[in-house]
Design a protein around this motif. Structure first.
Motif, PDB file in Angstrom:
ATOM      1  N   GLN A   1      41.180  64.539 -79.375  1.00  0.00           N
ATOM      2  CA  GLN A   1      39.580  64.452 -79.065  1.00  0.00           C
ATOM      3  C   GLN A   1      39.197  66.034 -79.713  1.00  0.00           C
ATOM      4  N   VAL A   2      38.034  66.065 -80.459  1.00  0.00           N
ATOM      5  CA  VAL A   2      37.764  67.339 -81.129  1.00  0.00           C
ATOM      6  C   VAL A   2      37.023  68.064 -80.147  1.00  0.00           C
ATOM      7  N   GLN A   3      37.097  69.305 -80.312  1.00  0.00           N
ATOM      8  CA  GLN A   3      36.170  70.231 -79.399  1.00  0.00           C
ATOM      9  C   GLN A   3      36.129  71.587 -80.061  1.00  0.00           C
ATOM     10  N   LEU A   4      34.606  72.110 -80.157  1.00  0.00           N
ATOM     11  CA  LEU A   4      34.319  73.256 -80.763  1.00  0.00           C
ATOM     12  C   LEU A   4      33.803  74.308 -79.770  1.00  0.00           C
ATOM     13  N   VAL A   5      34.567  75.363 -79.509  1.00  0.00           N
ATOM     14  CA  VAL A   5      33.936  76.264 -78.316  1.00  0.00           C
ATOM     15  C   VAL A   5      33.741  77.429 -78.947  1.00  0.00           C
ATOM     16  N   GLU A   6      32.487  77.836 -78.842  1.00  0.00           N
ATOM     17  CA  GLU A   6      31.833  79.075 -79.287  1.00  0.00           C
ATOM     18  C   GLU A   6      32.045  80.506 -78.364  1.00  0.00           C
ATOM     19  N   SER A   7      32.122  81.538 -78.621  1.00  0.00           N
ATOM     20  CA  SER A   7      32.186  82.842 -77.739  1.00  0.00           C
ATOM     21  C   SER A   7      31.724  83.904 -78.574  1.00  0.00           C
ATOM     22  N   GLY A   8      31.390  84.916 -77.866  1.00  0.00           N
ATOM     23  CA  GLY A   8      31.165  86.111 -78.492  1.00  0.00           C
ATOM     24  C   GLY A   8      29.496  86.537 -78.385  1.00  0.00           C
ATOM     25  N   GLY A   9      28.825  85.548 -77.558  1.00  0.00           N
ATOM     26  CA  GLY A   9      27.289  85.888 -77.676  1.00  0.00           C
ATOM     27  C   GLY A   9      27.438  86.959 -76.436  1.00  0.00           C
ATOM     28  N   GLY A  10      25.954  87.415 -76.264  1.00  0.00           N
ATOM     29  CA  GLY A  10      25.653  88.508 -75.445  1.00  0.00           C
ATOM     30  C   GLY A  10      24.421  88.941 -75.534  1.00  0.00           C
ATOM     31  N   LEU A  11      24.289  90.164 -74.888  1.00  0.00           N
ATOM     32  CA  LEU A  11      22.800  90.799 -75.061  1.00  0.00           C
ATOM     33  C   LEU A  11      23.365  92.034 -75.958  1.00  0.00           C
ATOM     34  N   VAL A  12      22.554  92.386 -76.807  1.00  0.00           N
ATOM     35  CA  VAL A  12      22.605  93.621 -77.718  1.00  0.00           C
ATOM     36  C   VAL A  12      21.393  94.188 -77.961  1.00  0.00           C
ATOM     37  N   GLN A  13      21.432  95.518 -78.357  1.00  0.00           N
ATOM     38  CA  GLN A  13      20.134  96.116 -78.650  1.00  0.00           C
ATOM     39  C   GLN A  13      19.727  95.759 -80.245  1.00  0.00           C
ATOM     40  N   PRO A  14      18.483  95.890 -80.580  1.00  0.00           N
ATOM     41  CA  PRO A  14      18.140  95.885 -81.983  1.00  0.00           C
ATOM     42  C   PRO A  14      18.928  96.863 -82.569  1.00  0.00           C
ATOM     43  N   GLY A  15      19.493  96.280 -83.949  1.00  0.00           N
ATOM     44  CA  GLY A  15      20.045  97.167 -84.708  1.00  0.00           C
ATOM     45  C   GLY A  15      21.657  96.963 -84.446  1.00  0.00           C
ATOM     46  N   GLY A  16      21.912  96.238 -83.516  1.00  0.00           N
ATOM     47  CA  GLY A  16      23.370  96.392 -82.902  1.00  0.00           C
ATOM     48  C   GLY A  16      24.059  95.169 -83.794  1.00  0.00           C
ATOM     49  N   SER A  17      25.201  94.772 -83.434  1.00  0.00           N
ATOM     50  CA  SER A  17      25.966  93.769 -84.038  1.00  0.00           C
ATOM     51  C   SER A  17      26.788  92.979 -83.073  1.00  0.00           C
ATOM     52  N   LEU A  18      26.985  91.699 -83.431  1.00  0.00           N
ATOM     53  CA  LEU A  18      27.786  90.908 -82.688  1.00  0.00           C
ATOM     54  C   LEU A  18      28.834  89.947 -83.777  1.00  0.00           C
ATOM     55  N   ARG A  19      29.913  89.428 -83.021  1.00  0.00           N
ATOM     56  CA  ARG A  19      30.670  88.470 -83.776  1.00  0.00           C
ATOM     57  C   ARG A  19      31.126  87.444 -82.970  1.00  0.00           C
ATOM     58  N   LEU A  20      30.562  86.120 -83.484  1.00  0.00           N
ATOM     59  CA  LEU A  20      30.627  84.962 -82.753  1.00  0.00           C
ATOM     60  C   LEU A  20      32.037  84.352 -83.353  1.00  0.00           C
ATOM     61  N   SER A  21      32.356  83.604 -82.574  1.00  0.00           N
ATOM     62  CA  SER A  21      33.814  82.883 -82.990  1.00  0.00           C
ATOM     63  C   SER A  21      33.446  81.438 -82.581  1.00  0.00           C
ATOM     64  N   CYS A  22      34.176  80.511 -83.274  1.00  0.00           N
ATOM     65  CA  CYS A  22      34.181  79.095 -82.876  1.00  0.00           C
ATOM     66  C   CYS A  22      35.634  78.621 -83.052  1.00  0.00           C
ATOM     67  N   THR A  23      36.208  78.278 -81.960  1.00  0.00           N
ATOM     68  CA  THR A  23      37.568  77.609 -82.185  1.00  0.00           C
ATOM     69  C   THR A  23      37.607  76.210 -81.936  1.00  0.00           C
ATOM     70  N   ILE A  24      38.356  75.796 -83.074  1.00  0.00           N
ATOM     71  CA  ILE A  24      38.379  74.314 -83.197  1.00  0.00           C
ATOM     72  C   ILE A  24      39.477  73.578 -82.725  1.00  0.00           C
ATOM     73  N   SER A  25      39.540  72.675 -81.901  1.00  0.00           N
ATOM     74  CA  SER A  25      40.716  71.712 -81.521  1.00  0.00           C
ATOM     75  C   SER A  25      40.426  70.421 -81.764  1.00  0.00           C
ATOM     76  N   GLY A  26      41.788  69.604 -82.235  1.00  0.00           N
ATOM     77  CA  GLY A  26      41.747  68.477 -82.490  1.00  0.00           C
ATOM     78  C   GLY A  26      41.709  68.355 -83.821  1.00  0.00           C
ATOM     79  N   THR A  27      41.878  66.981 -84.663  1.00  0.00           N
ATOM     80  CA  THR A  27      42.089  66.811 -85.930  1.00  0.00           C
ATOM     81  C   THR A  27      40.838  66.224 -86.562  1.00  0.00           C
ATOM     82  N   ILE A  28      40.028  66.931 -87.632  1.00  0.00           N
ATOM     83  CA  ILE A  28      38.926  66.460 -88.206  1.00  0.00           C
ATOM     84  C   ILE A  28      39.448  66.157 -89.835  1.00  0.00           C
ATOM     85  N   PHE A  29      39.225  64.750 -90.227  1.00  0.00           N
ATOM     86  CA  PHE A  29      39.453  64.410 -91.397  1.00  0.00           C
ATOM     87  C   PHE A  29      38.316  64.795 -92.358  1.00  0.00           C
ATOM     88  N   SER A  30      38.374  64.918 -93.577  1.00  0.00           N
ATOM     89  CA  SER A  30      37.450  65.258 -94.693  1.00  0.00           C
ATOM     90  C   SER A  30      36.139  65.908 -94.386  1.00  0.00           C
TER      91      SER A  30
END
Length: 116
Positions: free
Chosen positions: A1-30
């Motif tokens: 079973q394929v799962q995509l799980v995002e993380s890294g969101g949140g509250l940030v002030q204007p001008g700030g930075s964030l890095r989002l991650s998406c961890t992928i589990s399971g097998t996806i072809f093509s």
């Protein structure tokens, strides 16, 4: 079973930075593309960054020069580095994978709020 799980969101002030991650589990072809979309309240979901299997990237003008998409194949993880964030970047951000002959895969989304 394929799962995509995002993380890294949140509250940030204007001008700030964030890095989002998406961890992928399971097998996806093509797989032929991976990307990040966002959806703000009352608006349609829109593409903010895409990367092909060959490494070609694509950004809309609204984020070009501020957002960077990358992937780590060894970790099965897709990233979105977001710099110089603006209030109009506030949205739920979704990870997306496109593969031939199947429907798109989506994560559950992560909230990004840019506010002072």
């Amino acid at each position: 079973q394929v799962q995509l799980v995002e993380s890294g969101g949140g509250l940030v002030q204007p001008g700030g930075s964030l890095r989002l991650s998406c961890t992928i589990s399971g097998t996806i072809f093509s797989i032929y593309a991976m990307g990040w979309y966002r959806q703000a309240p009352g608006k349609e979901r829109e593409l903010v960054a895409a990367i092909s299997t060959g490494g070609t990237t694509n950004y809309p003008d609204s984020v070009k020069g501020r957002f960077t998409i990358s992937r780590d194949n060894a970790k099965n993880t897709l990233y979105l580095q977001m710099n110089s964030l603006k209030p109009e970047d506030t949205a739920v951000y979704y990870c997306n994978i496109k593969a031939y002959r199947v429907s798109d895969y989506w994560g559950q989304g992560t909230q990004v709020t840019v506010s002072s």
